[in-house]
Every structure is written in structure tokens, then in C-alpha cells.
Scaffold this motif. Structure first.
Motif, PDB file in Angstrom:
ATOM      1  N   GLY A 155       0.796  -1.225   0.000  1.00 45.80           N
ATOM      2  CA  GLY A 155       0.000   0.000   0.000  1.00 45.80           C
ATOM      3  C   GLY A 155       0.822   1.266   0.000  1.00 45.80           C
ATOM      4  O   GLY A 155       0.272   2.358   0.020  1.00 45.80           O
ATOM      5  N   VAL A 156       2.151   1.146  -0.016  1.00 42.03           N
ATOM      6  CA  VAL A 156       3.010   2.335  -0.085  1.00 42.03           C
ATOM      7  C   VAL A 156       4.041   2.133  -1.189  1.00 42.03           C
ATOM      8  O   VAL A 156       4.678   1.082  -1.243  1.00 42.03           O
ATOM      9  N   SER A 157       4.161   3.104  -2.083  1.00 42.30           N
ATOM     10  CA  SER A 157       5.206   3.050  -3.109  1.00 42.30           C
ATOM     11  C   SER A 157       6.040   4.314  -3.058  1.00 42.30           C
ATOM     12  O   SER A 157       5.497   5.406  -2.920  1.00 42.30           O
ATOM     13  N   ASP A 158       7.351   4.136  -3.189  1.00 42.55           N
ATOM     14  CA  ASP A 158       8.269   5.260  -3.088  1.00 42.55           C
ATOM     15  C   ASP A 158       8.973   5.478  -4.422  1.00 42.55           C
ATOM     16  O   ASP A 158       9.749   4.636  -4.852  1.00 42.55           O
ATOM     17  N   PHE A 159       8.670   6.605  -5.078  1.00 46.01           N
ATOM     18  CA  PHE A 159       9.334   6.959  -6.336  1.00 46.01           C
ATOM     19  C   PHE A 159      10.378   8.050  -6.120  1.00 46.01           C
ATOM     20  O   PHE A 159      10.741   8.757  -7.053  1.00 46.01           O
TER      21      PHE A 159
END
Lengths: 413, 124
Positions: A155-159
Motif C-alpha cells: 500500500g506504499v510506493s516510493d518513487f
């Protein structure tokens, strides 16, 4: 660094927060008037229900027999949105409510991914709303990371990291990018550009030629150059529109007059809430475009004395409606739109106003405070009945669990 | 409704000595913390928890971020129902004890929705 958090199937999640019988079932929420599906649970998506699907046309399909269709309950969704915002405000210095179910976060100086996971758990526990969070050095990248998070397990994505982004970009279609609409998509596809990776690699000048400055800004943001800061309050409104499809066709002038009066009163109230006055207005009504009735569309736009007085605006709206009323016609929709809004203090004063400004202000303040205290529509200008035969259909609306003592969730003891 | 609201301050003859001390009615929403996002109000149906002082028709103010405490009353989702139940911990296992059902272990199909924080009764 920016974060973008959004509620998963927000309206459905709000309904499920108070009704355990909806958990694990295919649920949809319908638009105003119970028209189209505007929120779908994962189970409903799996059945093939599309966003915007016209429900009365497709609800008899055998594969949809177990689908639970709820009328929209904006009093509830608005309050749940407030709760999400408040929880986020306990964790971040600045939160920008971008829409009812999406908020931008100021992620400066945080241990980001772990912190966001904890925030997500806290939002879930307190508001019962499941969310996803995207992280990126620009708003556009945070939005894209959020889309990426939807598919992932955490549920968390880091770009924020260039390599992480590149991996994500390779398989994402350009339609996922915030601000790239249908027309731009077609243009880019015709040039053989289908993935975010391809789009990001284009030279900035050609993007500008293809998609103007707005497209160029999106392109810069995708490459990590932040062009859009957090904004904490919406821009001043330019217009206030109150337009509604009728629950059933309106055929008499009495009903139409009442509908226009109600829309005008609501528009004036919205206007006053922002301390604005209108310098012009538009009034319209029309028949149903698709049901076979002959098409008739009446519309008038005209200047008015700067005002936000309900009675003045109702009077003008009804007069304009009367002038274009055509009998023996089945009307499907009507609306009142207030235009050229400006701050009340800046409005020019008429030398000989037709409405006494001081008396009007006192009366409107009284009207608004009574309605704020006892519920909308408690005090209303004469000519608007409490039960409106033309009013919007909402056959399966859940109770307003969080805003009315008469509609609280019941717990069995 | 009177022409204007008189709050004890603006008098026409003798000046009110209270004018700088007007406070208004105490705010129950404030006391019950109803504006905090974790606070919800719910309505009791049924008399199964009278021995805990909870009657049918009562409004309970509940908190969704309070830790579970053994012996406390909570609002729970239990097999599709919304119920009041006493929380119990025995040997590391949490149980829900609804008033007229056998105790149920907390599992995937059950959820502690909130813990009870306050009670409002309007028909005493």
C-alpha cells in the motif's frame, strides 16, 4: 518530498465502515439520482462493472444479481473525509485536501516509507478507511507512485529514488499520468509513445509543441523537477453551480418554479458562505437527451445587481425560467449558475439598490445560522416545499451515521 | 424568536457588569470530544447490558484508537452484526462476550470496532 494518500474505493469504504454486511460483497455506490456506478468495491470490479455504468440498464444482468447498490451519502463521505484529514494532520505539518478522497502530504525530513506505513495503519484504525500512499519528489510523481501502490502488497510506493521510478515507468501506460487526458493520450500513442518511460524520455521542447505548457510541466515533474507546490486552500470560486437531474420528469410550471427557487436558494447560500456576491447568472432547463422525448433546451444568461441575497436571486431565476417555459414538455434537468463572483467587500454599490443591503444581510445571516444549527432547509424562502416531488432519487441511501443523532449506527446489546 | 440574542452583556439601562465575562453554555461536543476523528456516537438497541449501566436508547461515545482492555465494553463487528460485547483476554487469546450469546474468540470474521468512552442518556 510529496506524498499522495487516497482512500481505496472511498465511498464504498465509508459504507463498509458502518455496515459489516457489506464486507467481502460486491458493492457499488450510485451517482446522484441513482444513475451511474461511481464507486466500486474490488468484488464489483471483478464482476466487470465499469466506472460510470448506467445501473438501471445493467442491474438485471444475471451476473450482477448479488451486487449491493447504495445511493450516494455525501453527508457521510464528507465527514469521513474530514476525519481522514484530521488524522493526517496529526502526523504531517501540512496536508492539502485535493479531493474528497485524495490528500497531498508534506513529507519533508521523514523516514518516509516506514512512517507512511504507520500513518496508513492509523488512518485505517481510526476511520476504517483503507488507503494507499505514493511518495515522490513532485506531485505528479507522488500521484504516479500512488497508482503503483494500488497494485502492490504494502500500500506504499516510493518513487523518490531514480532507479525505483525507472522500474515502475517501464510498464506503466501514459494514461496513468496525472494531467494526461484522452486527447493527449491519442496524440502520443499515434507517435508510438505508450509507456511513461517513453514519455519521460522525450525532449521537453517537443512535449511543449505537442501538449502546450501544461504538458511540459507534467513532463518536467515526471523527471523530478517540482513545478507545483502544496496549496492549502482552494482558489477563489469563479462560479457556483447548482444543477440537478429530476427524480421524475417535471411537467408543471409549479414544480419547475419550485425547483428553480430551491436551486437558486442553495446557490445563493453557497455564495454567501464564501463571502462572495454574483454579478451575473445563468438559468437553464432541458428535456432528457436520450429517452426519445423531443429535445428542448431553455437557457438564459444575464447580469444582475451584485448580490448574494436568496430572495433577489430566486426572483431573477424564476422570472428567467418563466420567460422560457414551454408547456407540455417533460423536463429532466434544471440548474442555476451564479457567475462573475467577487468578494462582497469589492462589489460596486448601486446608488439606488433594489434590495436594502443592510436588511438583506441581517435576514440572510439569520437564515444561514438557523439552517446551520438545525439542518439545511429548516428555514426556507416561501414556495419551496419540504418534500419536493421533483427532488433527486436516492432509494437506498444509508443513514448519515456520523452527523445526525437520529441516524446513528445501532449496536445490539 | 426574539429580535436579537441577549447573552447577559448588552443591557439598555444599567451597564452589565458581566459584559467582559460572558462564556455561553458549556459545550457537550467539547466535553465528549466529538470533533476528534477517532470519536463516533452510536445508539444502543436492547437491554442486555443493563448490569453494566447501559440501557436501550442510550448514546455511547466510542473511540476507535483506544487499546483493548480486558473487562471493558466494546463495539464489535461479529459475523455481520454490530454488537456490544465485553472484551476478555484468557491465556493470550482475546474473546468477545456479547450479552446473549456464548463467548466468541476474536478471529478474521470479527473486529473490535471501538472501545466505549462515554455515555449520553437523554430520557432520565
Amino acid at each position: 518530498m510529496f506524498g499522495l494518500i487516497d482512500g481505496n474505493n472511498f465511498y464504498v469504504s465509508c459504507e463498509r465502515a458502518f455496515d459489516p454486511t457489506l464486507i467481502g460483497k460486491p458493492v457499488i455506490v450510485l451517482s446522484n439520482n441513482d444513475g451511474c456506478a461511481i464507486a466500486r468495491s474490488a468484488e464489483s470490479k471483478a464482476l466487470g462493472i465499469k466506472m460510470g455504468e448506467v445501473w438501471h440498464l445493467s442491474k438485471r444482468k444475471p451476473e450482477y444479481r448479488n451486487v449491493i447498490a447504495k445511493s450516494s451519502n455525501y453527508a457521510l463521505y464528507g465527514d469521513m473525509s474530514r476525519r481522514v484529514f484530521e488524522v493526517l494532520s496529526d502526523h504531517f505539518q501540512r496536508v492539502e485536501p485535493y479531493s474528497i478522497d485524495e490528500m497531498f502530504l508534506d513529507l519533508t525530513q521523514f523516514a518516509r516509507v516506514d512512517y507512511c506505513r504507520r500513518v496508513r495503519d492509523s488512518v485505517r484504525q481510526i476511520t476504517k478507511i483503507p488507503t494507499c500512499i505514493g511518495i515522490g519528489p513532485t506531485k505528479t510523481l507522488a500521484k504516479l507512485a500512488n497508482k503503483h501502490a494500488k497494485g502492490g502488497p504494502t500500500g506504499v510506493s516510493d518513487f523518490s529514488d531514480l532507479d525505483a521510478r525507472r522500474q515502475g515507468f517501464a510498464e506503466m501506460p501514459i494514461g496513468e499520468i496525472w494531467g494526461v487526458g484522452g486527447a493527449s493520450q491519442t496524440k502520443l500513442n499515434n507517435l508510438g509513445i505508450h509507456t511513461v518511460e517513453q514519455f519521460a524520455a522525450l525532449p521537453s521542447a517537443s512535449v511543449r509543441k505537442l501538449m502546450t505548457v501544461t504538458g511540459q510541466r507534467t513532463h518536467a515533474e515526471l523527471n523530478g523537477v517540482s513545478c507545483m507546490p502544496l496549496t492549502l486552500a482552494p482558489d477563489q470560486k469563479q462560479t457556483v453551480a447548482v444543477t440537478r437531474m429530476f427524480g421524475r420528469p417535471v411537467e408543471t410550471w409549479e414544480d419547475m418554479r419550485e425547483a428553480l427557487a430551491a436551486h437558486a436558494a442553495r446557490a445563493a447560500e453557497k455564495c454567501r458562505k464564501h463571502g462572495l456576491v454574483a454579478n451575473a447568472m445563468q438559468v437553464f432547463f432541458h428535456t432528457h437527451p436520450h429517452n426519445g422525448d423531443p429535445w428542448y433546451h431553455g437557457q438564459r444568461s444575464f447580469e444582475i445587481e451584485p448580490t448574494a441575497d436568496s430572495f433577489a436571486i430566486i426572483g431573477q431565476a424564476v422570472a428567467a425560467g418563466r420567460s422560457m417555459w414551454k408547456p407540455n414538455t417533460r423536463y429532466a434537468k434544471a440548474g442555476v449558475i451564479l457567475l462573475d463572483l467577487q468578494a462582497e467587500a469589492d462589489a460596486p454599490r448601486d446608488l439606488l439598490p433594489t434590495v436594502d443591503p443592510i436588511k438583506s444581510e441581517k435576514l440572510m445571516t439569520a437564515l444561514d445560522s438557523v439552517n446551520a444549527k438545525f439542518g439545511r432547509g429548516t428555514l426556507r424562502p416561501g414556495g419551496i416545499r419540504p418534500v419536493k416531488p421533483w427532488s433527486t432519487r436516492a432509494n437506498n441511501r444509508s443513514p448519515r451515521f456520523t452527523t445526525r443523532f437520529t441516524e446513528l449506527m445501532e449496536v445490539r446489546a | 424568536m426574539s429580535e436579537r440574542a441577549y447573552r447577559g452583556d448588552e443591557t439598555t439601562g444599567f451597564q452589565s457588569p458581566a459584559q467582559d465575562h460572558i462564556e455561553g453554555v458549556p459545550d457537550l461536543a467539547e466535553l465528549l470530544e466529538l470533533r476528534r476523528p477517532q470519536r463516533y456516537a452510536v445508539r444502543v438497541k436492547g437491554e442486555g447490558l443493563r448490569k453494566r449501566g447501559i440501557h436501550g436508547g442510550d448514546i455511547l461515545v466510542v473511540t476507535t484508537d483506544a487499546p483493548p482492555i480486558t473487562g471493558k465494553v466494546c463495539v464489535a463487528f461479529l459475523h455481520g452484526d454490530v454488537v456490544l460485547a465485553v472484551l476478555m483476554e484468557k491465556d493470550g487469546q482475546w474473546w468477545l462476550e456479547p450479552s446473549n450469546q456464548t463467548p466468541q474468540p476474536l478471529s478474521d470474521d470479527t473486529e473490535v470496532w471501538a472501545m466505549i468512552a462515554a455515555l449520553v442518556r437523554t430520557d432520565v
